[in-house]
Structure formats: structure tokens, C-alpha cells
Design an enzyme around this catalytic site. Structure first.
Site, PDB file in Angstrom:
ATOM      1  N   PRO A   1     -18.488  -3.101 -27.108  1.00  0.00           N
ATOM      2  CA  PRO A   1     -19.031  -4.414 -26.758  1.00  0.00           C
ATOM      3  C   PRO A   1     -17.958  -5.481 -26.541  1.00  0.00           C
ATOM      4  CG  PRO A   1     -20.358  -3.425 -28.483  1.00  0.00           C
ATOM      5  CD  PRO A   1     -19.185  -2.517 -28.277  1.00  0.00           C
TER       6      PRO A   1
ATOM      7  N   GLN B   1     -20.070  -7.706  21.205  1.00  0.00           N
ATOM      8  CA  GLN B   1     -18.727  -7.692  20.623  1.00  0.00           C
ATOM      9  C   GLN B   1     -18.734  -7.949  19.115  1.00  0.00           C
ATOM     10  OE1 GLN B   1     -15.485 -10.797  21.351  1.00  0.00           O
ATOM     11  NE2 GLN B   1     -14.835  -9.159  22.737  1.00  0.00           N
TER      12      GLN B   1
ATOM     13  N   GLN C   1     -25.502  -5.932   7.028  1.00  0.00           N
ATOM     14  CA  GLN C   1     -25.495  -6.989   8.036  1.00  0.00           C
ATOM     15  C   GLN C   1     -25.808  -6.423   9.421  1.00  0.00           C
ATOM     16  OE1 GLN C   1     -25.074  -9.949   6.792  1.00  0.00           O
ATOM     17  NE2 GLN C   1     -25.218 -11.141   8.686  1.00  0.00           N
TER      18      GLN C   1
ATOM     19  N   GLU D   1     -13.561   2.003 -14.788  1.00  0.00           N
ATOM     20  CA  GLU D   1     -12.180   2.515 -14.918  1.00  0.00           C
ATOM     21  C   GLU D   1     -11.142   1.432 -14.592  1.00  0.00           C
ATOM     22  OE1 GLU D   1     -11.517   5.791 -15.950  1.00  0.00           O
ATOM     23  OE2 GLU D   1     -13.664   5.924 -16.242  1.00  0.00           O
TER      24      GLU D   1
END
Length: 385
Positions: free
Chosen positions: A136, A287, A344, A371
């Protein structure tokens, strides 16, 4: 064509075979179950793990002399992890989770310990395992753990608490890090081997998570849990060394996992962009969308090459702490960028649970945290340069 279809290094026939096996397994067994496992929330897909064990995916990284597949090099582990996590990040990491348990055992264990604790992880019905470090009040600062292992007659008594432990409760075998000398930081950390069912060892309820729900996390509580001296890993105070060695390896393998997830999101967005028509033409011909996909592809290739370079560095026995941190930082943040960009690209559909990209975005956020967070990776790199 997959981004990493061109091999940056020649592969052996054995490596090609396991990559093909994992690609097929990911496509047929993992990808179709991703949404189901995510919706189940706190239920690990044990059946997928057992199916993977039957074809040799769960123990390929363990030494042959203990019954494993003998492909212990980090480069091959990255090839495998990338393919499996292309199928689903959480399930892919779950399938190979025994590798995280085995690393400190291989680094610190005696031959007798390796035989006793690694062999049950091999074959068609392996045990589950867990690595218990985080507490914790101790996440990024692993040397600050306060769980204690006090010397008693014949062994040690462990007292304390762990949190966010992957596979806790499900796992049969545990590597637990505790302080044998609470007055020290890293020099007081020692590793121990425990089995589920030890008297005084108990588990909290499954923790609700944003993503990677295939791996269920729980707290572990230790109330005078006795561990025989023969189940101590390495010497007293050597545990932190084994943990850091484990981190260098696991960070590179997790970088491969993040890259696989990023590739999945990119490929899904690319296919969508080729088929979705707006303003009279496929959106890939606009584009703004094309440039976004170009950035996604470039970042993934960069992360993949850095990950494989880090793996080769580890396999050569060279110092790899800096490059391992770089690989994890680059790959995890690439995965976050790419999955966000995929959402998106799909627009409103990307925000829908009907499509997998929103799940993958939630899944890969963990790679920027576990990690060692991105902040910690930058701290490690800055200290090395």
C-alpha cells in the site's frame, strides 16, 4: 502487412515455429474472447491458459532441464509476447504470467529449488504463480517495503500486506519480498517461496480495474506466515538484487506486449480508414487521417526495434538497465498514443464498446504504470546518462 513483418534480425527455425504458433493461437483463441473477458471484469480465463499450456506456450521460456521449452532468451520471449498481446493485451500477459515468477527463481534459486518450484509450471496442466512486491505504501520505491520476515526456529515468520498482486488467490506458488532487516532499504530485502494455503496467508477481494481484466489482482495479508529456511531465495538481503534483475527482463517483455497491442490498434484503424467513406472518399485519403496513421506506424516500428535491441543486449549479458527502461518507456507511451489515435480514427465508433479499440486504450494504460511508471523510467534513464 503487419508493421513488424520484416524481420530486423534473422530468426531461427525454432523461433519462426513458435511465432507462427502464437500468431495462430492469438487469432483463433485469444482475439475472439477479448471482449468477453473484459466484460467479465474479475474472472481470469483459465480455460485459455490451459489451452495455451497444451500447445507449449505457457512454459516455452522455462529451461529444458526442468521440463520447459528451453527458449529462455529474452528475444524469443519478446517475439511471443508481441504476438499474444496483439490478440488481447490482458489475456496475452496472463498466458505468459509464469515467466514473471520464474525470473527471480532462476536468478537466485538453488538447483533443488528450481527443480521443486519450476517443474510444476511445465507440461499440459501447469500451476499458476504470482510475484508479490507492491505494498500500500510502496509502489515505485520497492526498497521501502515494510513487510517483515523475522527469523524463527527453522525459518522465518512473515507479517505484512501486499497489494495489486496479479493472480493472487488463483496462484498456487508465490515469490514474496520482505525485509529481513527493517533498518536497511534495498540491503534488507529478501525473497521467499510460498505456497497457497500457508497458515496465516489470506487474500482480499478482486480489485476492479480499468483494463487488462484477464489478470485479476488482489491484496495478500500475512499474519505470522511460517516459511522454512530452505524456501528462502538466495541469501538474506539479496532479494532486491534479484528483483532488479527481474525488472530489467520484465520491462523489455512488457515493452513487447505494449508493441503488440499498439500494432493491433493500428491495423484495426488502418482497415477502418480504408473502408469508411466520408465526403465522397475513404477517410484514409484525407491527409489528417493519413498523417495520423503514418505517425502510428512510425512510432510502432521505432518501439519494436528498440525493444528487440534491448532484448539482444540482455541476451548478450551486457548491462541493460538503461536500454530496458528506454524500451518500456518508448513502447508503453507509443501504445497509449496509438490506441488513442485509433479511437480518434474511428470517431464515434471508437468510443463505442461495439469496437475493440476503446478496450485496448484502457488496457495499454497499465503498461505506463506497471513494473515502474513512465516517471520512474525517465528517472532511471536520467541517472544513467
Amino acid at each position: 502487412m503487419a508493421i513488424n513483418a520484416v524481420e530486423p534480425w534473422p530468426l531461427t527455425d525454432e523461433q519462426r515455429a513458435i511465432v507462427d504458433l502464437c500468431r495462430t493461437f492469438a487469432e483463433n483463441e485469444i482475439r475472439p474472447r477479448g471482449r468477453e473477458v473484459d466484460e467479465a471484469d474479475v474472472v481470469s480465463p483459465v480455460d485459455i491458459f490451459k489451452s495455451a499450456a497444451k500447445v507449449g506456450i505457457t512454459d516455452f521460456m522455462l529451461p529444458e532441464q526442468y521440463g520447459g521449452g528451453g527458449l529462455g532468451d529474452i528475444f524469443t520471449q519478446c517475439l511471443v509476447q508481441e504476438q499474444l498481446c496483439w490478440g488481447d493485451p490482458g489475456i496475452g500477459n496472463f498466458v505468459c504470467s509464469n515467466g514473471f515468477f520464474s525470473d527471480p527463481l532462476l536468478a537466485l534459486g538453488t538447483e533443488e529449488q528450481k527443480e521443486e518450484w519450476l517443474r510444476p509450471l511445465t507440461g499440459t496442466d501447469p500451476l499458476f504463480t504470482a510475484l508479490a512486491t507492491t505494498e500500500p505504501g510502496s509502489g515505485s520505491d520497492a526498497a521501502s517495503i515494510v513487510t517483515t520476515a523475522t527469523k524463527v526456529d527453522g525459518g522465518y515468520a512473515i507479517n505484512g500486506q501486499k497489494v495489486w498482486i496479479s493472480n493472487a488467490g488463483l496462484a498456487d506458488q508465490y515469490v514474496v519480498f520482505a525485509k529481513t532487516d527493517p533498518t536497511q532499504r534495498s540491503g534488507g530485502v529478501t525473497a521467499f517461496l510460498l505456497r497457497k494455503g500457508a497458515e496465516g496467508m489470506s487474500f482480499g477481494e478482486p480489485m476492479k480495474k480499468m483494463g487488462q481484466r484477464a489478470i485479476v489482482c488482489r491484496e495478500i495479508f500475512f499474519d505470522n506466515v511460517f516459511v522454512p529456511e530452505k524456501d528462502r531465495l538466495g541469501d538474506e538481503g539479496q532479494g532486491f538484487y534479484g528483483l532488479m534483475q527481474t525488472f530489467d527482463i520484465s520491462r523489455v517483455v512488457l515493452a513487447a506486449a505494449a508493441t503488440g497491442a499498439a500494432r493491433a490498434a493500428y491495423e484495426y484503424a488502418l482497415d477502418y480508414a480504408r473502408n469508411r467513406t466520408q465526403f465522397g472518399k475513404p477517410i484514409i485519403e484525407h491527409q489528417a487521417v493519413a498523417f495520423r496513421l503514418a505517425d502510428m506506424a512510425t512510432r510502432i516500428q521505432s518501439a519494436w526495434l528498440m525493444t528487440l535491441h534491448a532484448a539482444r543486449t540482455l541476451d548478450a549479458g551486457e548491462p541493460a538497465t538503461k536500454i530496458a527502461a528506454m524500451a518500456k518507456l518508448q513502447a508503453s507511451e507509443t501504445a497509449m498514443y496509438v490506441t488513442h489515435a485509433a479511437v480518434q480514427t474511428l470517431g464515434g465508433w471508437g468510443y463505442s464498446r461495439e469496437y475493440p479499440v476503446e478496450q485496448w486504450m484502457r488496457d495499454v494504460k497499465l503498461e505506463e504504470i506497471e513494473e515502474g511508471t513512465s516517471d520512474i523510467m525517465r528517472l532511471i534513464i536520467s541517472r544513467q546518462i
